[in-house]
Design an enzyme around this catalytic site. Structure first.
Site, PDB file in Angstrom:
ATOM      1  CG  ASP A   9      -2.083  -1.151   1.113  1.00 52.65           C
ATOM      2  OD1 ASP A   9      -3.127  -0.937   0.645  1.00 52.65           O
ATOM      3  OD2 ASP A   9      -1.772  -2.207   1.565  1.00 52.65           O
ATOM      4  CG  HIS A  11      -2.223   4.006  -1.622  1.00 52.68           C
ATOM      5  ND1 HIS A  11      -3.268   3.795  -2.275  1.00 52.68           N
ATOM      6  CD2 HIS A  11      -2.061   3.317  -0.515  1.00 52.68           C
ATOM      7  CE1 HIS A  11      -4.106   2.981  -1.525  1.00 52.68           C
ATOM      8  NE2 HIS A  11      -3.231   2.578  -0.576  1.00 52.68           N
ATOM      9  CG  ASP A  50      -4.112  -0.586  -3.246  1.00 48.93           C
ATOM     10  OD1 ASP A  50      -4.387  -1.002  -4.431  1.00 48.93           O
ATOM     11  OD2 ASP A  50      -4.686  -0.158  -2.477  1.00 48.93           O
ATOM     12  CG  ASN A  85      -8.680  -1.763  -3.422  1.00 47.10           C
ATOM     13  OD1 ASN A  85      -7.493  -2.005  -2.856  1.00 47.10           O
ATOM     14  ND2 ASN A  85      -9.486  -0.790  -3.141  1.00 47.10           N
ATOM     15  CG  HIS A  86      -6.387   2.455  -4.234  1.00 46.68           C
ATOM     16  ND1 HIS A  86      -6.731   3.871  -4.062  1.00 46.68           N
ATOM     17  CD2 HIS A  86      -7.112   2.055  -3.151  1.00 46.68           C
ATOM     18  CE1 HIS A  86      -7.363   3.922  -3.279  1.00 46.68           C
ATOM     19  NE2 HIS A  86      -7.765   2.812  -2.450  1.00 46.68           N
ATOM     20  CG  HIS A 153      -4.673  -5.343  -2.189  1.00 45.29           C
ATOM     21  ND1 HIS A 153      -3.740  -4.699  -1.600  1.00 45.29           N
ATOM     22  CD2 HIS A 153      -5.830  -4.486  -2.313  1.00 45.29           C
ATOM     23  CE1 HIS A 153      -4.127  -3.186  -1.396  1.00 45.29           C
ATOM     24  NE2 HIS A 153      -5.415  -3.202  -1.911  1.00 45.29           N
ATOM     25  CG  ASP A 190      -7.659  -3.571   0.788  1.00 45.73           C
ATOM     26  OD1 ASP A 190      -7.474  -2.215   0.512  1.00 45.73           O
ATOM     27  OD2 ASP A 190      -8.863  -3.916   0.583  1.00 45.73           O
ATOM     28  CG  HIS A 192      -3.880   1.778   4.603  1.00 47.57           C
ATOM     29  ND1 HIS A 192      -3.994   3.049   4.079  1.00 47.57           N
ATOM     30  CD2 HIS A 192      -3.973   0.948   3.655  1.00 47.57           C
ATOM     31  CE1 HIS A 192      -4.285   2.913   2.762  1.00 47.57           C
ATOM     32  NE2 HIS A 192      -4.149   1.493   2.445  1.00 47.57           N
TER      33      HIS A 192
END
Length: 393
Positions: A9, A11, A50, A85-86, A153, A190, A192
């Protein structure tokens, strides 16, 4: 002993609060994680989804990611990842593109051997409508004594703590039952916050995100150093040096203005921090812009002002709780309850996916028409075949 670094994650590209400072923070946290991998001379890095914050990251964001991964390549440390998923796209994924540069590889349901005796697997983020039809079966490693580690995830309970405010999507026990092999460990993304549990003798954990993506993520950001030897695993958290958040709540009464604001802000050291200021109570002549300027003048790197003054408190009763879902997740949940066919799910993916966003309406409509025609042809073909068998009998 085989060592892995578990990162999740990241991002990349997330302009939190509309700030380029925060976007750089996301990239720098990822850079720190990769430096830890090089310093520890790990055998591989695993990333559980992610990698990017969006399925349409900018070219500079992708380029910077590749530049960071080159440090691993130069140290002869492989980078293995799955799709979250992002950053999930309909067909080709960003990991596929980065793989072409030689700096990353994508995990699958086939074993990727690390250190000779560690079989690593990966399953990309699965949407709720596809969950029950998804094949989770993993191919058994040739070495029956290999340590098996699956990367996913998803939001699973446990180790996500059960509460009224947050509900996991699926049970971990179900996944362990569906993979078809004896699993030793399950590394997750997923969620955090770092969490850990044991389910059916399988160690299950979330490494957490490398940067704070919301005000509620108060814990220090970290990655997980995995040490695997003789069929056992030890997990150690390595904290990252990330920018601090300063949550501030200011209650205003009628007539309060700059003096009230300054009295509260003087209690905080805001230099280089992310200041998240919530204004409550009565509305006054003091504006959100005034608060923003005062916070930035005290050296904050980023300021987020939430003005709740003058708002009536509502009793939501049994209404929704927890974090607000994005529209795609809400639609996924509704579709999951409808029991749609694979063709219908494919059409939904096409309409809401990248092709639906980038292609013309006519082209998308033509492709959907082809999907329906193909499904009809297959259905009628099956009916005709069954009728012929009945006649033959």
């Amino acid at each position: 002993m085989t060592t892995l670094l578990h990162v999740s994650d990241t991002h990349l590209g997330n302009r939190q609060y509309g700030s380029d400072v925060r976007k750089d923070d996301m990239a720098e946290a990822f850079d720190q994680a990769i430096d830890i991998a090089v310093d520890e001379n790990v055998d591989a890095v695993i990333h559980t989804g992610d990698l990017f914050d969006s399925r349409t990251p900018s070219l500079p964001e992708v380029t910077r990611c590749i530049q960071t991964l080159r440090k691993l390549d130069e140290a002869d440390i492989p980078f293995y990842g799955i799709v979250g998923n992002h950053d999930r796209k309909m067909d080709e994924q960003w990991l596929d593109l980065i793989r072409e540069t030689g700096t990353a590889q994508r995990l699958s349901r086939e074993p990727t051997m690390v250190g000779g005796d560690i079989a690593v697997y990966g399953i990309d983020s699965v949407t709720k409508p596809s969950w029950h039809s998804k094949d989770f079966t993993l191919e058994a490693p040739e070495d029956t004594d290999a340590f098996t580690l699956l990367c996913m995830h998803q939001l699973f309970a446990p180790p996500i703590p059960g509460s009224d405010d947050f509900m996991a999507d699926h049970s971990t026990e179900e996944v362990v039952d569906r993979v078809g092999i004896n699993l030793d460990a399950l590394a997750l993304g997923d969620y955090h916050k770092p969490e850990e549990d044991v389910v059916d003798d399988v160690l299950v954990w979330y490494a957490g995100s490398t940067e704070r993506c919301s005000l509620t993520e108060e814990e220090p950001r970290s990655v997980s150093l995995l040490e695997i030897e003789d069929g056992s695993i030890r997990r150690r958290k390595r904290e990252l040096d990330t920018r601090e958040f300063a949550p501030i709540s200011i209650e205003f009464s009628e007539g309060d203005a700059h003096s009230r604001l300054n009295d509260v802000l003087d209690q905080y050291v805001l230099e280089d921090k992310v200041a998240h200021v919530t204004l409550r109570g009565e509305r006054t002549a003091l504006t959100s812009s005034d608060v923003y300027s005062a916070v930035m003048d005290r050296g904050a790197a980023v300021a987020k002002i939430k003005d709740d003054r003058g708002r009536q408190e509502l009793d939501l009763g049994d209404g929704p709780k927890g974090d607000i879902q994005n529209p795609d997740e809400i639609i996924d949940e509704q579709i999951a309850n409808e029991g749609l066919s694979e063709t219908a799910l494919s059409i939904d993916e096409r309409v809401r996916g990248d092709e639906g966003l980038s292609n013309s309406k006519d082209r998308v409509a033509d492709e959907i028409e082809q999907d329906i025609k193909q499904a009809q042809d297959e259905a009628f073909s099956d009916d005709e075949a069954e009728a012929a068998e009945e006649v033959a009998e």
